[in-house]
Design an enzyme around this catalytic site. Structure first.
Site, short mmCIF file in Angstrom:
data_model
loop_
_atom_site.label_atom_id
_atom_site.label_comp_id
_atom_site.label_asym_id
_atom_site.label_seq_id
_atom_site.Cartn_x
_atom_site.Cartn_y
_atom_site.Cartn_z
N GLU A 27 0.83 -1.21 0.00
CA GLU A 27 0.00 0.00 0.00
C GLU A 27 0.87 1.26 0.00
O GLU A 27 2.05 1.21 0.33
CB GLU A 27 -0.95 0.00 1.21
CG GLU A 27 -0.24 0.01 2.55
CD GLU A 27 -1.13 0.54 3.68
OE1 GLU A 27 -1.57 1.70 3.58
OE2 GLU A 27 -1.36 -0.20 4.65
N LYS A 88 -5.75 10.50 0.84
CA LYS A 88 -5.87 9.14 1.34
C LYS A 88 -7.12 8.52 0.70
O LYS A 88 -8.22 9.02 0.88
CB LYS A 88 -5.98 9.18 2.87
CG LYS A 88 -6.21 7.83 3.53
CD LYS A 88 -6.23 8.00 5.05
CE LYS A 88 -6.92 6.84 5.73
NZ LYS A 88 -7.12 7.08 7.16
N VAL A 108 -5.51 -0.07 3.00
CA VAL A 108 -5.68 -1.53 2.89
C VAL A 108 -6.85 -1.84 1.96
O VAL A 108 -6.73 -2.64 1.03
CB VAL A 108 -5.87 -2.18 4.28
CG1 VAL A 108 -6.32 -3.63 4.14
CG2 VAL A 108 -4.58 -2.09 5.08
N ASP A 140 -17.41 4.82 13.50
CA ASP A 140 -16.17 4.88 12.74
C ASP A 140 -15.59 3.47 12.64
O ASP A 140 -14.93 2.97 13.56
CB ASP A 140 -15.18 5.84 13.41
CG ASP A 140 -13.96 6.10 12.53
OD1 ASP A 140 -13.79 5.38 11.51
OD2 ASP A 140 -13.18 7.01 12.85
N SER A 142 -13.47 1.18 9.87
CA SER A 142 -12.71 1.29 8.62
C SER A 142 -13.33 0.44 7.51
O SER A 142 -13.77 -0.69 7.74
CB SER A 142 -11.27 0.83 8.85
OG SER A 142 -10.58 0.83 7.61
N ASP A 144 -11.72 -1.00 5.49
CA ASP A 144 -10.83 -2.17 5.32
C ASP A 144 -11.57 -3.46 5.67
O ASP A 144 -11.35 -4.50 5.04
CB ASP A 144 -9.61 -2.08 6.27
CG ASP A 144 -8.65 -0.96 5.91
OD1 ASP A 144 -8.85 -0.30 4.87
OD2 ASP A 144 -7.69 -0.75 6.69
N LYS A 161 -3.76 -1.80 15.60
CA LYS A 161 -3.25 -0.97 16.70
C LYS A 161 -4.23 -0.88 17.84
O LYS A 161 -5.44 -0.94 17.64
CB LYS A 161 -3.03 0.45 16.17
CG LYS A 161 -1.71 0.64 15.54
CD LYS A 161 -1.26 2.09 15.76
CE LYS A 161 0.05 2.26 15.07
NZ LYS A 161 -0.14 2.34 13.62
N1 PSU Z 1 -3.00 1.48 10.73
C1 PSU Z 1 -1.70 1.67 10.93
N2 PSU Z 1 -0.97 2.34 10.00
C2 PSU Z 1 -1.54 2.83 8.87
C3 PSU Z 1 -2.93 2.60 8.66
C4 PSU Z 1 -3.61 1.92 9.61
O1 PSU Z 1 -1.18 1.23 11.95
O2 PSU Z 1 -0.85 3.45 8.04
C5 PSU Z 1 -3.58 3.08 7.38
C6 PSU Z 1 -3.81 1.90 6.43
O3 PSU Z 1 -3.63 2.34 5.10
C7 PSU Z 1 -5.26 1.53 6.68
C8 PSU Z 1 -5.86 2.90 6.91
O4 PSU Z 1 -5.87 0.86 5.62
O5 PSU Z 1 -4.87 3.60 7.67
C9 PSU Z 1 -7.17 2.85 7.64
O6 PSU Z 1 -7.73 4.12 7.66
P1 PSU Z 1 -9.29 4.30 8.00
O7 PSU Z 1 -9.42 3.89 9.43
O8 PSU Z 1 -9.52 5.76 7.78
O9 PSU Z 1 -10.03 3.40 7.06
MN MN Z 2 -12.60 5.75 9.72
#
Ligand code: PSU
Ligand code: MN
Length: 305
Positions: A27, A88, A108, A140, A142, A144, A161
Site C-alpha cells: 500500500e 488518502k 488496505v 467509525d 474502517s 478495510d 493498533k
Molecule cells: N493502521 C496503521 N498504520 C496505517 C494505517 C492503519 O497502523 O498506516 C492506514 C492503512 O492504510 C489503513 C488505513 O488501511 O490507515 C485505515 O484508515 P481508516 O481507518 O480511515 O479506514
Molecule cells: Mn474511519
C-alpha cells in the site's frame, strides 16, 4: 474490458503475473500518511528489497494521473513519500480520484481493490484499520473490514493498533466471514505489541500452512479475503501497558483537537511517534518489513500449490 484503460501495471509486475511468478502488493498510505519524509523513502526501498530477496516481485499501489498504478518507478515513489497534495484513498474515494486525476495513496481497502484488478493474490501491510474505540457510538469502522469481507486478497498484517477496539474489530471480521489466521501465534497481534488479549480463529505455523487455507478458500469460490496476523519480531516489540498509556494520551489529544474521520489514523500515528520519542517508529518499520517477508513466503508457496 473498460477496466483495462485505467490499469497501469509496471512491466516487471506484468511479466511476473503472466508467467505465474509470485507478486506481493504493497500500500502507499503507509508511505504518504503513516511515515515522515524522508524516512518513508528509505522504508519504501527496503520493503521492496525484502520481497525481492524472497524471489517475489513487489507491486506498490497508488492512483496517479487517472491511472491505477501497480509497481511504482523511483519518481512515483518519491511523489508518494513527499506526499504534497496526496490524498488518502479508500473505496469511497477511488473512482473520484481516477476521474479527476488526483494523486491518491491507497489504504488496505483500496490496495486490495488494486491487487484484485491486477490479479495479485497477496498483500503486505503494517496494520489494518478497524472498529475505532467508541465506534459503537461514532460508527467509525474502517472500510478495510468490508473489503476483507468482499475482495479475494490475502492480507498479511501485524494485527491492529490499540488505537482501535480490537475485540470489536475481530467480531466485525467474523460477521463478514473473514478467516483470521495467526502466523505462529494463537493470539491476534496488536501492531507494536505481540499480544492483544484476543485469540485468532486458526494458527498457521508455516507459510505453506497459510497458503493451503488461502487456496482452499478460493478453490471453493468463496468471496472475500483472509487476514494473516504476523506478530512484530520480539526485539522490536513494545510493552502493552506502556503503549496503552501513550495511546490514551494520543486519543485525548485527538479529541481536544477535534480530529475525526479519515484524519484520525494519520493524526494518531504521528502523535504516537512523537510521544514515544521515535521508538514506535522503529517498531513500525520493522514489523512492516517482517510482514513483507512473510507475505512473500506465502505468495511463493501459493504459486507452487
Ligand atoms: N493502521 C496503521 N498504520 C496505517 C494505517 C492503519 O497502523 O498506516 C492506514 C492503512 O492504510 C489503513 C488505513 O488501511 O490507515 C485505515 O484508515 P481508516 O481507518 O480511515 O479506514
Ligand atoms: Mn474511519
Amino acid at each position: 474490458m473498460e477496466l483495462e484503460k485505467y490499469l497501469s501495471i509496471k512491466e516487471e509486475v506484468k511479466e511476473a503475473l503472466d508467467t505465474g511468478r509470485p507478486v506481493v502488493a504493497l500500500e502507499s498510505t503507509i508511505l504518504s500518511h503513516g511515515m515522515p519524509y524522508p524516512e518513508n523513502l528509505d522504508f519504501a526501498a527496503k520493503v521492496e528489497e525484502v520481497i525481492r530477496e524472497e524471489g517475489c516481485i513487489p507491486a506498490t499501489a497508488a492512483l496517479i494521473d487517472g491511472k491505477i498504478k501497480l509497481g511504482l518507478t523511483a519518481e512515483e515513489l518519491e511523489l508518494m513519500c513527499k506526499a504534497e497534495n496526496v490524498g488518502k484513498v479508500s473505496r469511497r474515494d477511488f473512482a473520484t480520484y481516477l476521474a479527476t486525476k488526483r494523486t491518491g495513496a491507497t489504504t488496505v481497502a483500496s490496495t486490495m481493490m488494486c491487487a484484485h484488478f491486477a490479479g495479485i493474490k497477496v498483500f503486505a501491510t503494517g496494520g489494518i484499520g478497524g472498529v475505532h474505540r467508541n465506534g459503537e457510538n461514532t460508527m467509525d469502522i474502517s472500510a478495510d473490514l468490508q473489503e476483507l469481507g468482499n475482495t479475494r486478497v490475502a492480507v498479511v498484517c501485524a494485527g491492529a493498533k490499540q488505537i482501535l477496539d480490537i475485540g470489536r474489530t475481530l467480531e466485525y471480521l467474523e460477521t463478514m466471514g473473514v478467516p483470521v489466521i495467526g502466523m505462529g501465534t494463537d493470539e491476534f497481534p496488536a501492531f507494536f505489541c505481540r499480544n492483544s488479549g484476543f485469540g485468532v480463529d486458526y494458527r498457521a505455523d508455516t507459510p505453506k500452512d497459510a497458503a493451503k487455507v488461502i487456496k482452499t478458500t478460493w478453490d471453493l469460490g468463496l468471496k472475500g479475503g483472509l487476514l494473516i496476523g504476523n506478530p512484530v519480531p520480539e526485539e522490536y516489540a513494545q510493552d502493552y501497558d506502556y503503549m496503552e498509556g501513550i495511546i490514551n494520551k494520543a486519543l485525548a489529544m485527538a479529541d481536544e483537537a477535534g480530529v475525526h474521520g479519515k484524519n484520525i489514523t494519520p493524526f494518531l500515528l504521528a502523535t504516537i511517534k512523537e510521544l514515544t520519542g521515535g521508538e514506535s517508529f522503529k517498531s513500525n518499520v520493522q514489523l512492516a518489513l517482517n510482514n513483507a517477508r512473510c507475505a512473500a513466503k506465502i505468495a511463493k508457496e501459493l504459486s507452487m500449490l
